[in-house]
Design an enzyme around this catalytic site. Structure first.
Site, mmCIF file in Angstrom:
data_model
loop_
_atom_site.group_PDB
_atom_site.id
_atom_site.type_symbol
_atom_site.label_atom_id
_atom_site.label_comp_id
_atom_site.label_asym_id
_atom_site.label_seq_id
_atom_site.Cartn_x
_atom_site.Cartn_y
_atom_site.Cartn_z
ATOM 1 N N SER A 125 6.636 14.771 10.074
ATOM 2 C CA SER A 125 5.328 14.128 10.015
ATOM 3 C C SER A 125 5.429 12.680 10.479
ATOM 4 O O SER A 125 6.479 12.041 10.334
ATOM 5 C CB SER A 125 4.875 14.158 8.553
ATOM 6 O OG SER A 125 3.875 13.215 8.327
ATOM 7 N N TYR A 151 5.929 11.674 -0.320
ATOM 8 C CA TYR A 151 5.811 12.789 0.634
ATOM 9 C C TYR A 151 6.588 12.476 1.912
ATOM 10 O O TYR A 151 7.400 13.284 2.382
ATOM 11 C CB TYR A 151 4.324 13.034 0.950
ATOM 12 C CG TYR A 151 4.077 13.855 2.189
ATOM 13 C CD1 TYR A 151 4.384 15.204 2.224
ATOM 14 C CD2 TYR A 151 3.535 13.272 3.347
ATOM 15 C CE1 TYR A 151 4.159 15.956 3.373
ATOM 16 C CE2 TYR A 151 3.301 14.014 4.483
ATOM 17 C CZ TYR A 151 3.620 15.355 4.490
ATOM 18 O OH TYR A 151 3.401 16.101 5.631
ATOM 19 N N LYS A 155 10.118 14.082 3.643
ATOM 20 C CA LYS A 155 10.286 14.556 5.037
ATOM 21 C C LYS A 155 11.521 13.908 5.662
ATOM 22 O O LYS A 155 12.318 14.565 6.322
ATOM 23 C CB LYS A 155 9.048 14.225 5.881
ATOM 24 C CG LYS A 155 7.822 15.033 5.541
ATOM 25 C CD LYS A 155 7.968 16.497 5.946
ATOM 26 C CE LYS A 155 6.727 17.295 5.665
ATOM 27 N NZ LYS A 155 6.967 18.741 5.727
#
Ligand code: NAD
Ligand code: UFG
Length: 344
Positions: A125, A151, A155
């Site tokens: 992302s 988050y 990743k």
């Protein structure tokens, strides 16, 4: 490479990618725990394609269930979409995010090692980039080793795990990884049979706008109108989910030609920034009416402006986006109009 395990294949990006893969001659096996999706999405994919898609309902945190699936799977490669993905929620529930996202990847890698699956495409992302001084991100921008949310950190950490596995000696056949760093996917399949269907109040811009359009929400709150951008609203790089899906197939085709141990990080975006108001106006154009909105205060954690540098995707994958912002708005709207309550 023929048979691909698609984790999170019932989700928004996964379901669109399954359509592209099957149309281009791949066999697909989906696994999902439906934590943020519905089996109806898989049925809709089957309707679009006119074929049955094998599906295993499992939680990737369950190592033995993952092992069982691989035992009978005979997979040539994995596209790993499954994960929790809400940036804001990850700041209040970091442990849930690290547990779900990291354990899932560890269990999948363990099964790949045991069952000699060498090819791995990972859903990363743009949130792995966090340098506010940079606006156009290339794949090196992450060298600070920091992301802007738990988050995003999950990743980055998954990328590090994958890279360490590529450099280690545990995979008998070697491990080839492409980590695709997506920018902002919106839009829906042209059939309007699959699309984005967030649970509860949408966090993201496009589904919020389309829920205003169908009358499920009163107005869009535009988070901040005083940024140092042309119209004062934040700028992001929106990419049609159908383009994004094709990028995954190209990554599989690329990976096959790579040496036994290899890893690449590749941005998937359009390379073009659009402001929140530009996106809203694109939806108004397809709607034929104005869409109510209010400018409210900034959302914590938002960066004013970023978009992808896309040279690497073009060079390695021959990938260029084909759909415009107007196409994205039209297809998101057609999906929502045909399915005002999503898959419910
Ligand atoms: P999504 O929530 O629609 O799809 C993810 C799927 O994974 C869901 O169907 C969910 O049920 C499943 N899942 C989650 N945890 C699981 C587990 N432990 N076991 C089995 N299944 C599990 O999300 P999406 O938008 O399709 O995103 C797919 C991937 O792309 C995610 O990894 C996300 O982080 C990444 N990504 C998304 C965006 C975006 O804006 N949508 C942007 C960048 C990256
Ligand atoms: N926005 C609004 N109102 C809303 C929702 C969003 O004004 O109701 C604005 C945001 O402030 C931001 C822009 O619209 O300026 C886009 O916001 P999104 O929440 O749609 O997307 P983000 O750029 O914050 O993040 C998304 C995904 C991440 C992904 C990232 C990649 O949520 O998972 O894109 O760029 F990693």
């Amino acid at each position: 490479m023929k048979k691909i395990l698609v984790t999170g294949g019932a989700g928004y990006i996964g379901s669109h990618t399954v359509v592209d893969l099957v149309l281009n001659g791949f066999q697909v096996h989906i696994c999902d725990n439906f934590n943020n999706s519905s089996p109806k999405a898989v049925h809709a994919v089957e309707k679009i394609l006119g074929v049955n898609i094998p599906l295993t309902k499992l939680d990737l945190k369950d190592k033995s269930a993952v092992g069982n699936m691989f035992e009978h799977g005979d997979f040539d490669g994995v596209i790993h979409f499954a994960g929790l993905k809400a940036v804001g929620e990850s700041t209040s529930k970091p442990l849930a995010y690290y547990e779900n996202n990291l354990l899932s990847t560890l269990n999948l890698l363990d099964a790949c090692k045991k069952y000699n699956v060498q090819n791995f495409v990972f859903s990363s992302s743009a949130t792995v980039y966090s340098d506010p001084a940079v606006v156009a991100y290339d794949e090196e921008t992450t060298k600070t080793g920091k992301a802007s949310s738990p988050y995003g950190t999950s990743k980055l950490e998954q990328e590090w795990i994958l890279e360490d596995c590529v450099n280690g000696a545990e995979f008998p056949a070697g491990l080839r990884v492409v980590s695709l760093r997506y920018f902002n996917p919106i839009g829906a399949h042209s059939s309007s049979m699959i699309g984005e269907d967030p649970r509860g109040i949408p966090n993201n811009l496009a589904p919020f706008i389309t829920q205003v359009m169908v009358g499920r929400r009163e107005f869009l709150s535009v988070f901040g109108g005083d940024y140092a951008t042309e119209d004062g609203t934040c700028i992001r790089d929106y990419i049609h989910v159908t383009d994004l899906a094709r990028g995954h197939r190209l990554a599989l085709e690329y990976i096959e030609k790579q040496p036994e141990n290899s890893m690449e990080y590749i941005n998937l975006g359009s390379g073009k920034g659009s402001s929140v108001l530009e996106v809203l106006h694109a939806f108004e154009a397809t709607y034929g009416k104005s869409i109510p909105y209010k400018i409210v205060s900034r959302r914590p954690g938002d960066l004013p402006e970023f978009y992808a540098k896309t040279e690497k995707a073009q060079r390695l994958l021959n990938f260029k986006t084909e759909y415009s912002l107007d196409d994205m708005a039209r297809d998101s709207w057609n999906w929502q109009k045909s399915n005002p309550n999503g898959f419910e």
